[in-house]
Design a protein around this motif. Structure first.
Motif, PDB file in Angstrom:
ATOM      1  N   GLY B  72       0.906  -1.110  -0.032  1.00 31.22           N
ATOM      2  CA  GLY B  72      -0.008   0.026   0.057  1.00 31.22           C
ATOM      3  C   GLY B  72       0.872   1.208  -0.088  1.00 31.22           C
ATOM      4  O   GLY B  72       2.206   1.284   0.413  1.00 31.22           O
ATOM      5  N   HIS B  73       0.355   2.373  -0.350  1.00 32.45           N
ATOM      6  CA  HIS B  73       1.041   3.471  -0.365  1.00 32.45           C
ATOM      7  C   HIS B  73       0.185   4.962  -0.074  1.00 32.45           C
ATOM      8  O   HIS B  73       0.725   5.344   0.830  1.00 32.45           O
ATOM      9  N   GLN B  74      -0.432   5.289  -1.052  1.00 33.43           N
ATOM     10  CA  GLN B  74      -1.108   6.595  -0.955  1.00 33.43           C
ATOM     11  C   GLN B  74      -2.378   6.691  -0.324  1.00 33.43           C
ATOM     12  O   GLN B  74      -2.965   7.584   0.031  1.00 33.43           O
ATOM     13  N   ALA B  75      -2.836   5.333  -0.079  1.00 37.35           N
ATOM     14  CA  ALA B  75      -4.342   5.471   0.299  1.00 37.35           C
ATOM     15  C   ALA B  75      -4.531   4.471   1.673  1.00 37.35           C
ATOM     16  O   ALA B  75      -5.496   3.977   2.184  1.00 37.35           O
ATOM     17  N   HIS B  76      -3.304   4.644   2.756  1.00 37.79           N
ATOM     18  CA  HIS B  76      -3.496   3.791   3.975  1.00 37.79           C
ATOM     19  C   HIS B  76      -4.425   4.420   4.764  1.00 37.79           C
ATOM     20  O   HIS B  76      -5.163   3.495   5.195  1.00 37.79           O
ATOM     21  N   GLY B 103       4.482  -0.298   2.357  1.00 36.27           N
ATOM     22  CA  GLY B 103       3.615  -0.717   3.511  1.00 36.27           C
ATOM     23  C   GLY B 103       4.146  -0.370   4.801  1.00 36.27           C
ATOM     24  O   GLY B 103       3.361  -0.811   5.923  1.00 36.27           O
ATOM     25  N   HIS B 104       5.221   0.201   4.963  1.00 36.22           N
ATOM     26  CA  HIS B 104       5.867   0.420   6.221  1.00 36.22           C
ATOM     27  C   HIS B 104       5.087   1.314   7.083  1.00 36.22           C
ATOM     28  O   HIS B 104       4.975   1.350   8.100  1.00 36.22           O
ATOM     29  N   PHE B 105       4.120   2.275   6.179  1.00 38.64           N
ATOM     30  CA  PHE B 105       3.252   3.174   6.833  1.00 38.64           C
ATOM     31  C   PHE B 105       1.725   2.776   6.833  1.00 38.64           C
ATOM     32  O   PHE B 105       1.099   3.385   7.164  1.00 38.64           O
ATOM     33  N   SER B 106       1.505   1.585   6.528  1.00 44.71           N
ATOM     34  CA  SER B 106       0.252   0.982   6.620  1.00 44.71           C
ATOM     35  C   SER B 106      -0.196   0.669   7.954  1.00 44.71           C
ATOM     36  O   SER B 106       0.525   0.593   8.773  1.00 44.71           O
TER      37      SER B 106
END
Lengths: 246, 246, 246, 246
Positions: B72-76, B103-106
């Motif tokens: 994932g990236h822009q829509a977490h 995905g680290h920021f998911s």
């Protein structure tokens, strides 16, 4: 999936020769008892003992060993330094090593740990409960919450080992002590597992749950991926050489 | 041994719809590309994306997933809290989770780590070299010393994660940074692996060594033993009850 | 808080005698340079070198050493086994040990690690950047994101050490490699820190950030609590003895 | 060296209001008892409780807290999510956190761990022995081999937490269980310590060894170095930019 794993079970095999009680519990030696249940799992088992030439651990034997199991107690000092170094070398190259009970004081375990590996102990035949503290670990597969050993020698903390990479089991003893009973390490490409129980005067290695842990540990220790590392003097990456000269 | 592992590849799947470059690299989506090489390994692959009902992660889908892969990236922020909690619950019960790149920021990764999971970054298409620092780890099996990615986004330290249980890979970047690129964790009965590379504008997931790492990671994450723990109020062991009353 | 910490800086001190370049960089020896900045921090510094009697590491010297710093390179083999065992014993009793650069191949470090401690290297004077990956660690106190060393020898992975308990620093090298440059261990009651930089032909130990790391490491290694463990045969707790007889 | 450490002791403070036994053991509340012995160590102590505005944990209070101690039990659900997030943020910025006993199920501990933090329990007032398994750890300073608590609630494994970074204590219980009783973690720049004992109906926090562990833990958790990390988009090093363009 144990087919094809080549296990060498090493045993000091001295108590079995001199102590009637031990002889009656393990008529074919501790190595024989351990070898038997691993064979039944489909593993390719060899045994080796202290009084054989080179303690039964020739270069050839070690070269075709995926996992070595080690039980020793009263004759650690008789194990030749040369053989210890040979075993260490093979562990660092990727051979698995399972150290059992009083093997905590073996030369090979101390050499791989770098510490005294000392501990407290008491042998009055008290109850031990081995608790699983890492239920997702492959070595705990099929083991429930705990294993009960009716009578065992006690080992107590402080156990002078490096902090385990994974702590799989912790023991409770009737007399009031605890012990880190199942500890994993990696050394070089080799995996090492220390497992506490197995005093020679109790039928511990006949108990199915103990056999299950040892079988699991062999499978775990045999699974090393084994990318051979490159050491020594190297050149920079070609494209970087250009930059570095600019 | 990959036959029978049930993998669900989850992808945000937004860049693929709006960015021509991404679409040309991954015409069937990042999930499609990852699913393809895992299928060729004999795995049982399903895909799921953000815009499906329940993001494609219904109770039924998760119940028959051994390992979930997350990109994932822009829509977490659009991922519903309810679904995140559902995924977390399944990880704690034993489902493996592979988190890729951004995905680290998911939400799910941050929830399992307990930290911000923040890092430094730069996207100028520089060279990355991913070095194996744990050559005996099953996730590094068949990977040599290092993987070279011609062009990638840079991620740099400090990476705000808990100390990894095992650090498998460390990245070098042309612009001067390093990054802990392959990190393992266990959470409950589930295994978690974070793997850094895979910016959407580079063909990273088409590179065989990257595919090999992800396949290895799926096998590793699927291997959880899965003893179901007992929680709650319990009685003392029967024989001890007698002593405790005395 | 450094007042009163008793540091012994051990140096092989051979390059300084034979290599003009090294002599010009470290006119009073590497041990002299390190001793100087630690003294300025208020520490109680002693130095010791290979060619002294007992390598300068008598029982008396070690007994009054809180932290030992070790730099060696070309003469590891000349260090007597007896002295190595003496140092190991003191570490296990609680003395801190800081191993620098080529000391990775010293007998004492290999003995405490249990592995080959081998690595890759290249000496062409390339840039090194040492990145902090554990900013909360006391050894990183006052160090920013990274330290830049204009010219250094390269050390590359795989570095054959046990997985560090805490990984504090990771190095980036101009030629394309990474290295785990700051690694902590505990062995017995002693704390051990390996710190990578310091090739004898570069003025690395004159650089303030490097000095700061070493000073921090001394303070960290000196802080062991030091509960002396009890080993050997013990009785059960008195109240439990009664139960066990019943 | 505790002078100047700013500690906030947070307590749910409900049992003290409704249970006569608890009230008689802790007439000024558990927070009062803990605050008292920390004050005697020269620490700068504040207390905060659930029923205060913002649970007593305003932005201002947290901003001037070096270490937060947390005791909660029956009202975890009443702690507002907003306050939990505020506490987490401060931990990640470097505030230490000591979680006691039934705080294992607090929202803040679960949020930082990422797991259920579930366990087994039994409250029949049995003996607990807390064994030191890491005698060199600063939290164990001055604690001998073990602490004996005459009567306590039992907590048993499996304790569903991430593998501790350092395991300092392991408990033995009369009824046959063991428990990982002293566990350290780092989260962001903050240090976290979980310490098991302290059921509200026993005078555990009046026992000097328990007080010593908590004081040690506060000192340990307050010692974070605190390099503030840089996150976000960054440029390459200047000298490398030139190379990268070539």
């Amino acid at each position: 999936m144990a087919n094809g794993i080549r296990v060498t079970v090493w045993n000091e095999n001295r108590h079995e020769k001199t102590n009637e009680k031990v002889k009656s519990i393990y008529p074919r030696g501790i190595h024989g008892a351990i070898g038997d249940f691993l064979s039944r799992e489909g593993m390719d088992v060899t045994t080796a003992t202290l009084d054989e030439a080179e303690h039964g651990l020739t270069e050839e034997v070690l070269a075709r060993t995926d996992v070595l199991i080690w039980w020793g107690h009263q004759a650690h000092d008789e194990v030749k330094e040369e053989i210890v170094e040979r075993v260490q070398k093979r562990v660092l190259e990727g051979m698995g090593l399972i150290v059992l009970h009083s093997g905590h004081f073996s030369k090979i375990f101390k050499k791989l740990m770098g510490t005294t590996c000392d501990l407290k102990w008491r042998d009055i035949g008290e109850t031990e409960r081995i608790w699983t503290v890492s239920p997702r670990h492959p070595i705990a597969e099929g083991i429930g919450e705990s294993i009960r050993l009716e009578k065992e020698e006690m080992y107590g903390e402080f156990f002078d080992i490096p902090e385990p990479e994974e702590l799989v089991f912790v023991s409770w003893f009737e007399g009031g002590e605890v012990f880190r009973s199942g500890c994993t390490y990696t050394r070089g490409l080799g995996k090492v597992f220390y497992f506490r129980p197995g005093h020679e005067t109790y039928p511990t290695y006949h108990q199915p749950e103990v056999q299950k842990v040892i079988s699991n540990a062999v499978r775990w220790a045999a699974s090393t991926a084994g990318n051979t590392p490159v050491f020594g003097n190297v050149e920079p990456a070609e494209n970087l050489q250009r930059n570095m000269k600019s």
